[in-house]
Write an enzyme that holds these catalytic residues in place. Structure first.
Site, PDB file in Angstrom:
ATOM      1  CB  VAL A  11      -0.866   0.080   1.290  1.00  0.00           C
ATOM      2  CG1 VAL A  11      -1.900   1.185   1.168  1.00  0.00           C
ATOM      3  CG2 VAL A  11      -1.528  -1.232   1.617  1.00  0.00           C
ATOM      4  CG  HIS A  12       2.874   3.169  -3.141  1.00  0.00           C
ATOM      5  ND1 HIS A  12       2.510   2.119  -3.921  1.00  0.00           N
ATOM      6  CD2 HIS A  12       3.077   4.207  -3.977  1.00  0.00           C
ATOM      7  CE1 HIS A  12       2.497   2.495  -5.186  1.00  0.00           C
ATOM      8  NE2 HIS A  12       2.842   3.758  -5.253  1.00  0.00           N
ATOM      9  NE  ARG A  13      -0.931   4.057  -7.119  1.00  0.00           N
ATOM     10  CZ  ARG A  13      -0.211   4.427  -8.157  1.00  0.00           C
ATOM     11  NH1 ARG A  13       0.035   5.706  -8.364  1.00  0.00           N
ATOM     12  NH2 ARG A  13       0.258   3.553  -8.988  1.00  0.00           N
TER      13      ARG A  13
ATOM     14  CG  ASP B 123      -1.784   1.249  -3.170  1.00  0.00           C
ATOM     15  OD1 ASP B 123      -0.628   0.819  -3.316  1.00  0.00           O
ATOM     16  OD2 ASP B 123      -2.080   2.100  -2.292  1.00  0.00           O
TER      17      ASP B 123
END
Ligand code: UD1
Length: 350
Positions: free
Chosen positions: A203-205, A276
């Site tokens: 998850v990084h967005r 993501d």
């Protein structure tokens, strides 16, 4: 020919690995690292693991709000191009480094080649979408990974200089896969997981990490699952998790970001990928691993159309249900080129 290539963030180092090698066989490349990513596990590890030539210049820009980060890059890239007067500026993808390169070159009338042109999420609240649209409209050579990307550009009135070349990330995966197979048992052993019996999650967005409700919903889903989850944590997510005291269940192995070969090895052996990231959606597809995407739209629509990727957003119940029930079909048609995209890009530049 003399080219200036701009990289700055993790996915760009991977893409540059494919192109730098080929470019340098016939041309002079000045590889510029903006310094957008600077931690070893976000930057140096990719140069080492993918055998990318070290950057000729590092602008050392670092983190910051979008305007000041992009502005600092713009200044550095402009100074460099005034000195070097390259025949081409080469930019990759959709990050702030891409945008800064495109703006600097267009003001100096340096022709721009954009690798991964034409992708659209049609969601202008994503910084990446703004960066892509601007970069494409300023570019002279638009190197597209898919027919959809070519069509997106046509819909915006861009047809000159547009070429379908396939995805350079496929080239890199083909290079890395046999090498990853030798490292694979080590990383799986180190994490205490066995093939096809764990989930790989990333998850990084900003849409997921900077909204605490969404991030806690995603983490709640991970903690509710009943199989091991390997979770390499991006620094942006780590910062939010630590600052907010969000907790993860013990079957979720939160680890530092990984190098490319370890990541390929972990993806190839995962039962399912939960992400993501754009790059990971494609890598999961190429490696034949079902992908559940933590977004409501994707630029890589073909992975969804073929039934190998499902979009669930950040809703915990939807994530859990997809992890339990999502089952792709047996067929998996070839997507995004044949692993020779870099050669096509270099031929077109020449
Ligand atoms: C950037 C790209 C995104 C890409 C992603 C890959 C933009 C707008 N976004 O997002 O498209 O998918 O890279 O990772 O360009 N940080 C560190 N160490 C680092 C780098 C970042 O601690 O080496 C932290 C900093 O606190 C920083 C935050 O992560 O503020 C975000 O970094 P930034 O480069 O701004 O964006 P990414 O989220 O990585």
């Amino acid at each position: 020919m003399k080219l200036v290539s701009i990289v700055g963030a993790r996915p760009q180092f991977i893409k540059a690995a494919a192109l730098s090698r080929k470019l340098r066989e016939a041309h002079r490349e000045i590889l510029v690292h903006t310094g957008q990513h600077y931690d070893y596990e976000m930057s140096g590890i990719f140069f080492d693991g993918l055998e990318i030539p070290p950057p000729d210049v590092n602008l050392g820009v670092g983190s910051g709000p979008h305007g000041s980060q992009t502005g600092a890059m713009l200044r550095g890239i402009e100074e460099l191009m005034l000195r070097e007067r390259p025949d081409w500026l080469l930019i990759y993808g959709d990050t702030n480094s891409t945008l800064a390169g495109a703006l600097a070159a267009s003001k100096l009338s340096v022709p721009i080649a954009h690798v991964e042109a034409g992708l659209r999420s049609f969601n202008r609240s994503m910084p990446e979408e703004i960066n892509r649209v601007v970069a494409d409209h300023l570019s002279n050579l638009l190197l597209c990974p898919s027919d959809t990307a070519v069509g997106n550009l046509a819909a915006e009135g861009i047809s000159d200089g547009v070429h379908l070349v396939g995805d350079v990330m496929r080239d890199v995966l083909d290079w890395a896969r046999p090498r990853a197979e030798t490292t694979s048992p080590k990383i799986l052993d180190r994490l205490g997981v066995t093939a096809n019996s764990y989930i790989l999650a990333t998850v990084h967005r900003s849409e997921n990490t900077d909204d605490l409700t969404k991030l806690s919903s995603i983490l709640r889903a991970l903690s509710t699952l009943d199989e091991p989850v390997v979770f390499p944590v991006h620094p942006r997510a780590r910062r939010v998790i630590i600052g907010s005291n969000l907790r993860l269940a013990s079957h979720v192995r939160a680890i530092d970001p990984l190098g490319y070969l370890d990541m390929v090895a972990l993806t190839a052996s995962a039962r399912l990928v939960l992400t993501d990231s754009g790059g990971l959606q494609k890598e999961a597809y190429w490696l034949g691993v079902p992908c559940v995407t933590l977004r409501n739209e994707t630029e890589w629509v073909e992975t969804v159309d073929t039934g190998w990727n499902i979009l669930v957003g950040s809703n915990a119940e939807k994530i859990i249900e997809a992890v339990h029930t999502f089952a792709p079909p047996s067929s998996r048609p070839a997507l995004y080129g044949d692993g020779c995209a870099a050669t096509k890009c270099v031929d077109l530049l020449g």
